[in-house]
Design an enzyme around this catalytic site. Structure first.
Site, mmCIF file in Angstrom:
data_model
loop_
_atom_site.group_PDB
_atom_site.id
_atom_site.type_symbol
_atom_site.label_atom_id
_atom_site.label_comp_id
_atom_site.label_asym_id
_atom_site.label_seq_id
_atom_site.Cartn_x
_atom_site.Cartn_y
_atom_site.Cartn_z
ATOM 1 N N CYS A 51 34.893 9.957 -75.938
ATOM 2 C CA CYS A 51 33.304 10.075 -75.997
ATOM 3 C C CYS A 51 33.026 11.281 -76.651
ATOM 4 O O CYS A 51 33.488 12.354 -76.242
ATOM 5 C CB CYS A 51 32.683 10.199 -74.556
ATOM 6 S SG CYS A 51 31.136 11.037 -74.384
ATOM 7 N N CYS B 174 31.110 14.078 -74.676
ATOM 8 C CA CYS B 174 32.123 14.790 -73.857
ATOM 9 C C CYS B 174 32.946 15.574 -74.454
ATOM 10 O O CYS B 174 33.314 16.681 -73.807
ATOM 11 C CB CYS B 174 32.884 13.506 -72.955
ATOM 12 S SG CYS B 174 32.049 12.159 -72.259
#
Length: 104
Positions: free
Chosen positions: A32, A35
């Protein structure tokens, strides 16, 4: 004043929460983009705060912890204190909001 950001699994997270410590858990995915960016933000946050454990919990590797805490997407940060959830932040957040959430 500074803390470190540590990777931990779901069982380690549960043990830490049970101690009653102030814990900011970042549920993330290794694939991600937001992230990954949040990881850098948390590194900066760790330099400014004290009295909190900042931990990263991989979404894919810890499905039990994800389910137990009702995490529906990533990144999701949950602040625990006294063994209970105190705050939840979803998505990529900026340092000032994270610091103020920890300060409570």
């Amino acid at each position: 004043m500074a803390v470190t950001v540590n990777e931990m699994d779901g069982a380690e997270l549960e043990r830490l929460i049970e101690t009653g410590a102030k814990v900011l858990a970042d549920f993330y995915s290794k694939t991600c983009g937001p992230c990954k960016m949040l990881g850098f933000v948390l590194g900066d946050v760790a330099k400014e705060v004290d009295g909190v454990e900042i931990v990263k919990v991989c979404f894919e590797e810890n499905p039990e912890a994800v389910k137990a805490h009702g995490v529906e997407g990533y990144p999701t940060m949950i602040l625990f204190e006294g063994g209970a959830e105190k705050a939840r932040l979803k998505g990529l957040q900026q340092k000032p909001l994270i610091v103020s959430t920890i300060a409570g």
